[in-house]
Design an enzyme around this catalytic site. Structure first.
Site, PDB file in Angstrom:
ATOM      1  N   LYS A   1     -10.594  -4.121  11.595  1.00 50.37           N
ATOM      2  CA  LYS A   1      -9.265  -3.827  12.157  1.00 50.37           C
ATOM      3  C   LYS A   1      -9.035  -4.608  13.449  1.00 50.37           C
ATOM      4  O   LYS A   1      -7.913  -5.034  13.744  1.00 50.37           O
ATOM      5  CB  LYS A   1      -9.128  -2.328  12.431  1.00 50.37           C
ATOM      6  CG  LYS A   1      -8.881  -1.478  11.197  1.00 50.37           C
ATOM      7  CD  LYS A   1      -7.439  -1.594  10.718  1.00 50.37           C
ATOM      8  CE  LYS A   1      -7.130  -0.684   9.553  1.00 50.37           C
ATOM      9  NZ  LYS A   1      -5.816  -0.942   8.952  1.00 50.37           N
TER      10      LYS A   1
ATOM     11  N   GLY B   1       0.825  -1.220   0.000  1.00 45.97           N
ATOM     12  CA  GLY B   1       0.000   0.000   0.000  1.00 45.97           C
ATOM     13  C   GLY B   1       0.847   1.253   0.000  1.00 45.97           C
ATOM     14  O   GLY B   1       0.594   2.191   0.762  1.00 45.97           O
TER      15      GLY B   1
ATOM     16  N   SER C   1      -5.944   0.465  14.019  1.00 46.87           N
ATOM     17  CA  SER C   1      -6.537   1.797  14.213  1.00 46.87           C
ATOM     18  C   SER C   1      -7.157   1.902  15.595  1.00 46.87           C
ATOM     19  O   SER C   1      -7.665   0.910  16.135  1.00 46.87           O
ATOM     20  CB  SER C   1      -7.618   2.016  13.149  1.00 46.87           C
ATOM     21  OG  SER C   1      -8.464   3.075  13.531  1.00 46.87           O
TER      22      SER C   1
ATOM     23  N   SER D   1      -9.741   1.839   3.948  1.00 46.50           N
ATOM     24  CA  SER D   1      -9.409   2.644   5.124  1.00 46.50           C
ATOM     25  C   SER D   1     -10.435   3.718   5.452  1.00 46.50           C
ATOM     26  O   SER D   1     -10.211   4.525   6.340  1.00 46.50           O
ATOM     27  CB  SER D   1      -8.046   3.308   4.885  1.00 46.50           C
ATOM     28  OG  SER D   1      -8.138   4.115   3.726  1.00 46.50           O
TER      29      SER D   1
ATOM     30  N   GLU E   1      -9.864   2.823  16.034  1.00 47.73           N
ATOM     31  CA  GLU E   1     -11.276   2.472  15.848  1.00 47.73           C
ATOM     32  C   GLU E   1     -11.596   1.096  16.443  1.00 47.73           C
ATOM     33  O   GLU E   1     -12.751   0.748  16.594  1.00 47.73           O
ATOM     34  CB  GLU E   1     -11.650   2.518  14.361  1.00 47.73           C
ATOM     35  CG  GLU E   1     -11.523   3.888  13.744  1.00 47.73           C
ATOM     36  CD  GLU E   1     -12.850   4.639  13.566  1.00 47.73           C
ATOM     37  OE1 GLU E   1     -13.914   4.038  13.780  1.00 47.73           O
ATOM     38  OE2 GLU E   1     -12.793   5.833  13.245  1.00 47.73           O
TER      39      GLU E   1
ATOM     40  N   ALA F   1      -1.801  -1.073   3.706  1.00 48.50           N
ATOM     41  CA  ALA F   1      -3.025  -1.032   2.894  1.00 48.50           C
ATOM     42  C   ALA F   1      -4.249  -1.469   3.687  1.00 48.50           C
ATOM     43  O   ALA F   1      -4.172  -2.299   4.578  1.00 48.50           O
ATOM     44  CB  ALA F   1      -2.854  -1.952   1.683  1.00 48.50           C
TER      45      ALA F   1
ATOM     46  N   ASP G   1       0.337   7.170   4.417  1.00 47.27           N
ATOM     47  CA  ASP G   1       1.414   6.672   5.280  1.00 47.27           C
ATOM     48  C   ASP G   1       2.482   5.942   4.480  1.00 47.27           C
ATOM     49  O   ASP G   1       3.680   6.074   4.758  1.00 47.27           O
ATOM     50  CB  ASP G   1       0.850   5.696   6.328  1.00 47.27           C
ATOM     51  CG  ASP G   1      -0.030   6.389   7.345  1.00 47.27           C
ATOM     52  OD1 ASP G   1      -0.253   7.598   7.224  1.00 47.27           O
ATOM     53  OD2 ASP G   1      -0.511   5.696   8.269  1.00 47.27           O
TER      54      ASP G   1
ATOM     55  N   ASP H   1      -2.519  -7.228  -4.354  1.00 50.53           N
ATOM     56  CA  ASP H   1      -3.835  -6.867  -3.822  1.00 50.53           C
ATOM     57  C   ASP H   1      -4.081  -7.683  -2.564  1.00 50.53           C
ATOM     58  O   ASP H   1      -3.773  -8.885  -2.530  1.00 50.53           O
ATOM     59  CB  ASP H   1      -4.904  -7.179  -4.887  1.00 50.53           C
ATOM     60  CG  ASP H   1      -6.200  -6.458  -4.577  1.00 50.53           C
ATOM     61  OD1 ASP H   1      -6.788  -6.721  -3.500  1.00 50.53           O
ATOM     62  OD2 ASP H   1      -6.608  -5.617  -5.399  1.00 50.53           O
TER      63      ASP H   1
ATOM     64  N   TYR I   1     -15.531  -1.029   9.764  1.00 51.18           N
ATOM     65  CA  TYR I   1     -14.089  -0.799   9.611  1.00 51.18           C
ATOM     66  C   TYR I   1     -13.352  -1.170  10.903  1.00 51.18           C
ATOM     67  O   TYR I   1     -12.369  -1.920  10.892  1.00 51.18           O
ATOM     68  CB  TYR I   1     -13.848   0.671   9.250  1.00 51.18           C
ATOM     69  CG  TYR I   1     -12.410   1.125   9.328  1.00 51.18           C
ATOM     70  CD1 TYR I   1     -11.509   0.851   8.308  1.00 51.18           C
ATOM     71  CD2 TYR I   1     -11.953   1.856  10.436  1.00 51.18           C
ATOM     72  CE1 TYR I   1     -10.189   1.286   8.388  1.00 51.18           C
ATOM     73  CE2 TYR I   1     -10.646   2.296  10.521  1.00 51.18           C
ATOM     74  CZ  TYR I   1      -9.763   2.005   9.495  1.00 51.18           C
ATOM     75  OH  TYR I   1      -8.463   2.433   9.590  1.00 51.18           O
TER      76      TYR I   1
ATOM     77  N   ARG J   1      -3.429  13.254   2.828  1.00 54.36           N
ATOM     78  CA  ARG J   1      -4.638  12.599   3.315  1.00 54.36           C
ATOM     79  C   ARG J   1      -5.678  12.612   2.209  1.00 54.36           C
ATOM     80  O   ARG J   1      -5.815  13.622   1.493  1.00 54.36           O
ATOM     81  CB  ARG J   1      -5.137  13.375   4.532  1.00 54.36           C
ATOM     82  CG  ARG J   1      -6.282  12.751   5.285  1.00 54.36           C
ATOM     83  CD  ARG J   1      -5.911  11.458   5.901  1.00 54.36           C
ATOM     84  NE  ARG J   1      -6.574  11.244   7.171  1.00 54.36           N
ATOM     85  CZ  ARG J   1      -6.922  10.043   7.602  1.00 54.36           C
ATOM     86  NH1 ARG J   1      -6.688   8.974   6.865  1.00 54.36           N
ATOM     87  NH2 ARG J   1      -7.479   9.901   8.788  1.00 54.36           N
TER      88      ARG J   1
HETATM   89  P1  NDP Z   1      -4.931   5.612   2.752  1.00 55.22           P
HETATM   90  O1  NDP Z   1      -6.417   5.705   2.791  1.00 55.22           O
HETATM   91  O2  NDP Z   1      -4.167   6.809   2.311  1.00 55.22           O
HETATM   92  O3  NDP Z   1      -4.515   4.413   1.802  1.00 55.22           O
HETATM   93  C1  NDP Z   1      -5.036   3.144   1.843  1.00 55.22           C
HETATM   94  C2  NDP Z   1      -4.168   2.289   0.941  1.00 55.22           C
HETATM   95  O4  NDP Z   1      -4.692   0.972   0.862  1.00 55.22           O
HETATM   96  C3  NDP Z   1      -4.052   2.815  -0.485  1.00 55.22           C
HETATM   97  O5  NDP Z   1      -2.714   2.693  -0.891  1.00 55.22           O
HETATM   98  C4  NDP Z   1      -4.952   1.855  -1.266  1.00 55.22           C
HETATM   99  O6  NDP Z   1      -4.594   1.726  -2.604  1.00 55.22           O
HETATM  100  C5  NDP Z   1      -4.658   0.577  -0.495  1.00 55.22           C
HETATM  101  N1  NDP Z   1      -5.654  -0.457  -0.742  1.00 55.22           N
HETATM  102  C6  NDP Z   1      -6.984  -0.367  -0.598  1.00 55.22           C
HETATM  103  N2  NDP Z   1      -7.545  -1.557  -0.914  1.00 55.22           N
HETATM  104  C7  NDP Z   1      -6.535  -2.396  -1.246  1.00 55.22           C
HETATM  105  C8  NDP Z   1      -6.484  -3.740  -1.677  1.00 55.22           C
HETATM  106  N3  NDP Z   1      -7.577  -4.472  -1.837  1.00 55.22           N
HETATM  107  N4  NDP Z   1      -5.274  -4.279  -1.927  1.00 55.22           N
HETATM  108  C9  NDP Z   1      -4.131  -3.538  -1.793  1.00 55.22           C
HETATM  109  N5  NDP Z   1      -4.138  -2.259  -1.429  1.00 55.22           N
HETATM  110  C10 NDP Z   1      -5.320  -1.707  -1.142  1.00 55.22           C
HETATM  111  O7  NDP Z   1      -4.413   5.137   4.195  1.00 55.22           O
HETATM  112  P2  NDP Z   1      -3.608   5.927   5.325  1.00 55.22           P
HETATM  113  O8  NDP Z   1      -2.242   6.201   4.849  1.00 55.22           O
HETATM  114  O9  NDP Z   1      -4.438   7.027   5.862  1.00 55.22           O
HETATM  115  O10 NDP Z   1      -3.554   4.829   6.461  1.00 55.22           O
HETATM  116  C11 NDP Z   1      -2.631   3.758   6.360  1.00 55.22           C
HETATM  117  C12 NDP Z   1      -3.120   2.579   7.154  1.00 55.22           C
HETATM  118  O11 NDP Z   1      -3.283   2.956   8.513  1.00 55.22           O
HETATM  119  C13 NDP Z   1      -4.473   2.034   6.721  1.00 55.22           C
HETATM  120  O12 NDP Z   1      -4.462   0.641   6.933  1.00 55.22           O
HETATM  121  C14 NDP Z   1      -5.443   2.699   7.676  1.00 55.22           C
HETATM  122  O13 NDP Z   1      -6.622   1.925   7.803  1.00 55.22           O
HETATM  123  C15 NDP Z   1      -4.617   2.734   8.930  1.00 55.22           C
HETATM  124  N6  NDP Z   1      -4.913   3.805   9.854  1.00 55.22           N
HETATM  125  C16 NDP Z   1      -4.931   5.089   9.399  1.00 55.22           C
HETATM  126  C17 NDP Z   1      -5.164   6.126  10.275  1.00 55.22           C
HETATM  127  C18 NDP Z   1      -5.161   7.531   9.813  1.00 55.22           C
HETATM  128  O14 NDP Z   1      -5.597   8.400  10.591  1.00 55.22           O
HETATM  129  N7  NDP Z   1      -4.639   7.828   8.629  1.00 55.22           N
HETATM  130  C19 NDP Z   1      -5.437   5.876  11.703  1.00 55.22           C
HETATM  131  C20 NDP Z   1      -5.286   4.485  12.073  1.00 55.22           C
HETATM  132  C21 NDP Z   1      -5.052   3.507  11.182  1.00 55.22           C
HETATM  133  P3  NDP Z   1      -5.137   2.771  -3.722  1.00 55.22           P
HETATM  134  O15 NDP Z   1      -4.157   3.912  -3.667  1.00 55.22           O
HETATM  135  O16 NDP Z   1      -5.088   1.984  -4.964  1.00 55.22           O
HETATM  136  O17 NDP Z   1      -6.530   3.153  -3.320  1.00 55.22           O
END
Ligand code: NDP
Length: 341
Positions: free
Chosen positions: A155, A11, A126, A85, A128, A82, A16, A59, A151, A186
């Site tokens: 998690k 991801g 998270s 999210s 969450e 990933a 992040d 994926d 979600y 973001r």
């Molecule tokens: P983002 O929403 O920016 O990114 C999510 C990523 O997951 C993207 O790269 C997306 O790819 C990828 N993704 C989604 N579905 C799939 C799949 N089926 N297979 C492979 N990749 C996939 O996340 P953040 O950077 O905000 O957060 C990073 C992680 O931390 C996540 O797991 C999130 O749930 C968790 N988190 C985030 C927090 C926050 O405040 N930001 C707080 C706590 C936890 P694509 O670019 O193609 O969509």
């Protein structure tokens, strides 16, 4: 000279993932980042990293794709960043959220277990997972889980599997229980970015603002920014600070989970005030609460006690909400000007 360490970031196109890739490159790692296979070649968060990192397609719903990356690169460290999210989307896509956010990490752990069992693994948990827990205003590593949305529940499942893989297979797997963290990278699904982009659009008089999750302009024809519950409270930090904690967790002798937050709480109103004040506007003239943007269930007001991370990792947050909103507003103003929208 010793061979550089290899890290796989599942991801890498995420907020992040992209900051983590920069951090690891600075530390001399060979960085392999996975993206989802799509028809688009553009991944805004990592355009500047193309040529510096190895990009692979994988994926979280496809075990074979994860196995292939882990087997091919034999990483020292694997960061599973990933997930599906977006908590808001989890209600409309509960099955997909379970597939990706709950089972996806287990596919990563399985790929590591079978093809590179010595790799150290980070899982993005998270706050969450504590969604509806009451009587706990501050989360520590031992706060009970009581997720209250699809979600958070997904998690929570993945978080429990972290401990299961540690205990069952002796693997080095650990989780960061991260509170909300934001940045100019973001996604626009999230309230802080909606605020910073909304402020930028209003300040610059943008006629065609980006659309929100309802498919409507982020800022309406009357110049109003539509948000959900303005009294919701969050513990917000800066994503650049938080990826440092992820790396630190994988450098310890023993794998352990850590809470990462700022131990401060602010309302969405506070975030609006910080952002609008920064450009000399009064947020109350421009923000409305739209009931269609309110979540079916809200999470409880909780802050992250990061004292264990300070004690054992030497980690502390550096950026707090006001500065964070200013960074994001400045970035969105620059972006809109550069793209002459
Ligand atoms: P983002 O929403 O920016 O990114 C999510 C990523 O997951 C993207 O790269 C997306 O790819 C990828 N993704 C989604 N579905 C799939 C799949 N089926 N297979 C492979 N990749 C996939 O996340 P953040 O950077 O905000 O957060 C990073 C992680 O931390 C996540 O797991 C999130 O749930 C968790 N988190 C985030 C927090 C926050 O405040 N930001 C707080 C706590 C936890 P694509 O670019 O193609 O969509």
């Amino acid at each position: 000279m010793s061979k550089p360490k290899t890290a796989v970031i599942i991801g890498v196109s995420s907020q992040d993932g992209s900051y983590l890739a920069e951090l690891l490159l600075d530390k001399g790692y060979k960085v392999v980042g996975t993206i989802r296979r799509t028809t688009s070649m553009v991944h805004e968060n990592i355009e500047h990293l193309k040529g510096k990192i190895v990009i692979e397609a994988a994926d979280l719903t496809d075990q074979e794709s994860l196995n292939a990356v882990i087997e091919r690169h034999q990483p020292h460290e694997v960061y599973n960043i990933a997930s599906q999210s977006v908590p808001g989307d989890a209600w409309s896509h509960p099955f997909y959220t379970g597939e990706v956010t709950a089972l996806g990490p287990v596919r990563v752990f399985e790929a590591v277990r079978h093809f590179c069992p010595t790799a150290r693994v980070y899982q993005a948990t998270s706050r969450e997972i504590h969604g509806g827990v009451s009587g706990h205003e501050t989360a520590t590593e031992s706060t009970p889980m009581f997720a209250n949305n699809p979600y958070g529940i997904a998690k929570a499942y993945a978080h429990m599997m972290v401990d299961c893989y540690r205990k069952s297979y002796g693997m080095y797997v650990c989780a960061g229980i991260l509170f909300n963290h934001e940045s100019p990278r973001r996604s626009l699904h999230f309230v802080t970015r909606k605020i910073s982009m909304g402020v930028a659009c209003i300040k610059l008089g943008i006629k065609k603002p980006p659309i929100n999750e309802l498919g409507e302009p982020l800022v309406d024809a009357d110049g109003k920014l539509h948000l959900g519950d303005l009294n919701s409270m969050r513990d917000w930090g800066y994503a650049k600070d938080y990826v440092e904690a992820m790396w630190m967790m994988l450098q310890q002798d023993m794998p352990k989970d850590y809470v990462i937050g700022t131990q401060t709480r602010h309302s969405i109103k506070d975030a609006c005030k910080a952002a609008f004040d920064h450009v000399g506007l009064n947020w109350e003239d421009h923000v409305v609460s739209n009931h269609r943007l309110i979540r079916p269930t809200e999470i409880t007001d909780m802050i992250g006690d990061y004292s264990l991370a300070t004690k054992e990792l030497g980690w502390k947050p550096k950026v707090y909400l006001k500065e964070l909103m200013e960074i994001m507003v400045d970035s969105d103003i620059d972006w809109l000007k550069a793209h002459s929208v």
